[in-house]
Write an enzyme that holds these catalytic residues in place. Structure first.
Site, PDB file in Angstrom:
ATOM      1  CE  LYS B  82      -3.928   1.852   2.710  1.00 19.44           C
ATOM      2  NZ  LYS B  82      -4.743   1.627   3.931  1.00 19.44           N
ATOM      3  CB  SER B 157      -8.198   3.355   2.989  1.00 15.82           C
ATOM      4  OG  SER B 157      -7.289   2.727   3.867  1.00 15.82           O
ATOM      5  CB  SER B 181      -8.260   0.551   5.932  1.00 15.60           C
ATOM      6  OG  SER B 181      -8.976   1.765   5.860  1.00 15.60           O
TER       7      SER B 181
END
Lengths: 492, 489
Positions: B82, B157, B181
């Protein structure tokens, strides 16, 4: 009407830890800009703080030295505000649980004359807390440059109660605080290097009034004389305002050392809302009794306690102890040398006069030299305590005159040679050999029968002419005591 | 593409193939790069892929292996990160314009651990800007699409991390989870996603959203692979004061040991109205399966559950308002060229650099911390957080894990919730309390809706009992392997 000023000080002291408050990168002064940095100091994405145990320990030490109550838990808060000298735009500090609370600083007011001890009293402290220092901004015409070398250095904020009333007390407070902190080895407290910085909160009220007047905070008091002058100016400004009936507004003002006045920085309404909250990146740290006890064992003697001890135990006069006790390294030197010397009083005199003079000269010379080494200290100077004790013992034993010693000392200081080496080198061994002295004395009497007769006739002073002749003949190397005795014996 | 292609294999299988010499890391990495080139135009899971760097790492891995110096089961296997996890000399944008030109000069601790394990660190994966969102629609660089239905969001997210694994662009990835997330996008993309106990995995090098809630965790297609990745990145880190000093067992090894079926708690507050019927049906089938395996199930109560969303939005935004203050246009973040003075540099750089959700949360957070409001918001939220934690402590005296749906609905359409922050915030309703309590949670695929959208169930375990949680998750997963089904791209 008479007015009274009420003054409280916020003193920031940089702790002399090897690494910064929350990361491993080193601390220091005078390095090329932005070299003492790492992701934590620069507040890069993802960087996290890790507490420096040594900084906590040094804070505990300060707390114990100043008689504070040490917190059971050391907790961290974030103080949020935007300023380019602060990489994260928050400062890790302590808000509602400072590491130390209460405490006091003993101060001495100037006496009637420099030879007399002045009155002592305690200035109360509110709290002592630990935080990280910010970077340094330098402003130019069109832009400003920032150096983060200082950012993240451990900084101790020592907050006094509004417990002082004039610039002299403020000066005495700062001097005493600095002496204690330096003696404890937690900071060199060099104001020129920003290791000790000071803000003052000042208000003025009619004398006799008990409620406090409107408080004004003065910033940028960055030298001892600046603190004194800034406080003095601000008190005068406020008194004048009261006399003229102008309102004193609660604000922060900046001391301008060149023009010698304070100018407004921001008013109460412009004050930041720091949005303090506990720093979620740091765990609170427990400070247990065992830790405190261990630190307590390393506490130095407080400078004023030491001074009183010197006066009581060694009978040293105030004029000497006041010179000695302002410098803990000088005291350390003195104590080491005195342990070996036959006369503490003579040693003290030599330390505060001769040694100090040579030291200050050496350090003055150093300022002009290319290598800007660390300042020479009593313990790092070429004349060791042993060497000075040796010199004093030779004088005490009558083997060296005071005058010759005074002449030799500067050379000992520059060359690092011992007094014994120098005496040998120069053939200065003091003449106390009775046989030789007796011959020279007899010579003198023979050469000046006039003086000899006068002395015998009861004119005591006449012996001085004979002594002078002996000293001349021995080029000052004869022991005066021995000469006196021998002449009297020969003349009787 | 053939189902034999390495991109359809699990990390565990690939590890065996590498060991057996059936494939090299360079071949595997090359296959991965080709897959990204083929499908990422549609999915947009990647913000950046340094192919040259990935292949160089793969080559180094092959050389190690040929010398018999293989570092770990993950040696040579690509892992995507990420774009909030620092990798030295690689970009880190946090999907924000404000970090457009930033490259990290240092490795996050998880990056160091992956490098030490020999993994091929490949690619920067998309997210909601600064991990704030539940759909990846808040990325400044365009949303990621759900590989199962390109009209729908992948969740967020960590939507890039979940979509990349679901689209078989990488076998493994890392995300971060502050309120769900990792788990919510795992659920919406049909892959496994796990948030470890707070303090298990170092946060050093993770661009912070909310420090007291953030945890890095793995994405994979199976629970077995999640265990493998988790054991690689876990462990105490002296650079993170909130990291917990604890021995890390071999989670993947523990999975091979037979586990006694235990007790699974079903919190009644999580099975109320508002849940999609098909999600409910899939989760109920999962519960049935556990019963069939000999697990006992028990209804439990977590009465403070309804506090979790308000508490979360006070605490997370407060911390974020402070954490994001460093992005100011002064040092490494983009500076507005309209700035006339110092205040302008802050206001305009942040005004231009941050997206609206980030601004909303910074404002909310600053408000909750401001003088006069602190006690009413932040302090009360912290007290309520304690209640939420105590709920779980009580329940874990009776059960080994708590089972819930991961998200109330399957993947939703773009724009469906983006205009309504509250409804977006509610998509994390089942995951948020786990973060507030600091507990480990895992989302495991538990089937598909009739229209073919993945559904995930969540298992919540006791603090630092990852081993037990993984065992329970594995008991279901090995029998179904829903995560091994690949979308048609």
């Amino acid at each position: 009407m008479e007015y009274e000023a009420v003054i409280g000080l916020e003193v920031h002291v940089q702790l002399n830890t090897r690494s910064k408050m929350f990361t491993r990168v080193g601390t220091g002064f005078g390095q090329p800009p932005n070299t003492l940095t790492d992701p934590v100091v620069l507040g890069l994405p993802g960087a996290l703080p890790v507490m420096n145990r040594d900084a906590i320990e040094k804070s505990i030490k300060v707390g114990l030295l100043l008689g504070c109550k040490i917190a059971e838990v050391c907790k961290w808060d974030r103080k949020n505000y935007f300023y380019p000298d602060m990489p994260k735009n928050y400062q890790i500090s302590q808000f509602d649980q400072p590491i130390c609370e209460g405490g006091e600083v003993e101060i001495e007011m100037p006496g009637e004359n420099p030879a007399k001890m002045g009155t002592h009293r305690m200035v109360e402290l509110t709290r002592v807390h630990l935080e990280e220092d910010v970077g340094k901004l330098t402003h130019y015409e069109h832009d400003s440059l920032v150096d983060y070398n200082r950012a993240g250095s451990p900084l101790l904020e020592i907050v006094s109660e509004p417990d002082m009333h004039n610039p002299e007390e403020v000066f005495a407070y700062l001097t005493s605080l600095r002496n204690s902190l330096v003696a404890a080895g937690i900071s060199a407290c060099d104001m020129e290097k920003g290791q000790l910085r000071c803000d003052a909160n000042i208000s003025v009220r009619p004398k006799g009034e008990t409620t406090l007047g409107t408080k004004v905070e003065i910033k940028n008091l960055n030298t001892i004389s600046g603190v004194r002058n800034g406080v003095e100016y601000e008190i005068r400004r406020q008194v004048r305002a009261m006399e003229e009936g102008t309102e004193i507004i609660q604000e922060t003002r900046r001391w301008n050392p060149e023009q010698k006045y304070t100018t407004p920085m921001r008013t109460k309404e412009m004050a930041h809302d720091y949005r303090y909250f506990p720093d979620p990146d740091l765990m609170p740290v427990k400070i247990d009794e065992a830790w405190i006890d261990r630190v307590a064992k390393e506490l130095p003697e407080k400078p004023f306690d030491k001074q009183r001890r010197y006066q009581e135990e060694m009978n040293l006069p105030y004029s000497i102890t006041s010179s000695l006790c302002g410098d803990h390294l000088l005291c350390a030197y003195f104590e080491e040398a005195t342990a070996l010397a036959k006369s503490p009083t003579k040693m003290a005199n030599w330390v505060v006069n001769d040694l100090l003079r040579e030291l200050s000269q050496a350090n003055k010379m150093d300022e002009f030299s290319e290598e800007s080494n660390e300042a020479m200290t009593p313990l790092s100077c070429p004349v060791s305590p042993q060497s000075l004790a040796e010199l004093i013992n030779l004088i005490e034993d009558g083997k060296l005159t005071n005058n010759v010693a005074k002449e030799l000392f500067p050379e000992m200081f520059t060359s690092g040679k011992t007094v014994v080496d120098l005496i040998k080198e120069k053939g200065l061994d003091q003449k106390s050999d009775d046989g030789e002295i007796q011959v020279i004395c007899a010579d003198a009497i023979a050469n000046d029968s006039d003086a000899a007769e006068k002395f015998r006739g009861g004119k005591e002073g006449a012996i001085n002419a004979l002594k002078g002749a002996v000293m001349k003949a021995t080029r000052g190397q004869a022991n005066p005591k021995v000469v006196d005795e021998t002449l009297r014996r020969l003349l009787s | 593409m053939s189902q034999d292609s390495p991109i359809f294999k699990t990390a565990t299988e690939l590890s065996a193939d590498l060991t057996a010499g059936k494939i090299s890391s360079v071949e595997l990495t090359q296959a991965m790069i080709e897959r990204v080139e083929k499908v990422d135009e549609k999915v947009h899971a990647f913000l950046h892929l340094d192919q040259e760097d990935a292949l160089a790492q793969a080559k180094a891995s092959d050389e190690r292996r040929s010398k018999g110096e293989c570092l770990s089961p993950l040696d040579g296997i690509p892992v995507g990160l990420k774009d909030v996890i620092s990798v030295k000399d690689q970009p880190l944008t946090a999907a924000s314009k404000i970090l457009e030109n930033y490259r990290s000069p240092y490795d996050a601790t998880v990056t160091v651990k992956l490098k030490q394990a020999g993994a091929v660190i490949a690619g920067r994966l998309n997210l909601d800007e600064f991990a704030m969102g539940s759909s990846t629609e808040n990325s400044a660089y365009g949303p990621t699409r759900n590989p199962w239905d390109l009209e729908r969001v992948p969740g967020g997210s960590s939507g890039g991390s979940s979509a990349a694994v679901a689209a078989r662009e990488v076998p493994l990835s890392l995300g971060s989870d502050t309120g769900g997330s990792i788990r919510q996008p795992a659920s919406l993309c049909g892959v496994v996603g796990m948030k470890p106990t707070y303090g298990m995995v170092s946060r050093y090098g993770l661009a912070a959203f909310a420090s007291s809630l953030d945890q890095i965790g793995p994405f994979s297609t199976t629970v077995e692979d999640a265990a493998l990745l988790l054991e690689t990145i876990s462990g105490h880190d002296p650079l993170d004061s909130t990291s917990f000093p604890k021995e890390i067992p071999s989670y993947s090894g523990e999975l091979k040991k037979p586990a006694q079926p235990g007790v699974i708690g079903l919190p009644k507050e999580f099975f109320g109205p508002g849940m999609d019927d098909e999600v409910r049906a899939r989760v109920e089938q999962t519960i049935e399966h556990y019963r069939s395996l000999g697990y006992q199930t028990k209804e439990v109560s977590l009465p403070s559950t309804d506090l979790s969303i308000p508490v979360y939005y006070v605490i997370a935004t407060a911390e974020a308002s402070s954490n994001l203050a460093r992005y100011d246009g002064i040092r490494y973040t983009s500076r507005s060229n309209r700035a006339q003075n110092a205040i302008d540099v802050y206001a305009k750089s942040r005004g231009e650099g941050f997206g609206s959700e980030v601004k909303r949360r910074c404002l909310l957070g600053a408000y909750g911390l401001s003088s006069g409001y602190y006690d009413a918001y932040y302090l009360r939220a912290q007290k309520a957080r304690t209640l939420i934690r105590q709920d779980f402590e009580r329940v874990f005296k009776e059960v080994d894990a708590v089972l819930t749906p991961t998200a109330p609905t399957p993947a939703f359409k773009f724009g469906e919730k983006s205009e309504d922050p509250i409804s977006m915030y509610l998509s994390d309703i089942f995951t948020i309390s786990t973060n507030l309590a600091g507990l480990p949670g895992i989302s495991v695929p538990c089937g598909f809706t009739r229209s073919g959208l993945p559904v995930g169930m969540q298992l919540i375990g006791q603090a630092f009992e990852e081993s037990s949680l993984l065992n329970i998750a594995h008991a279901y997963d090995r029998d179904h392997l829903h995560g091994r089904q690949a979308p048609n791209l």
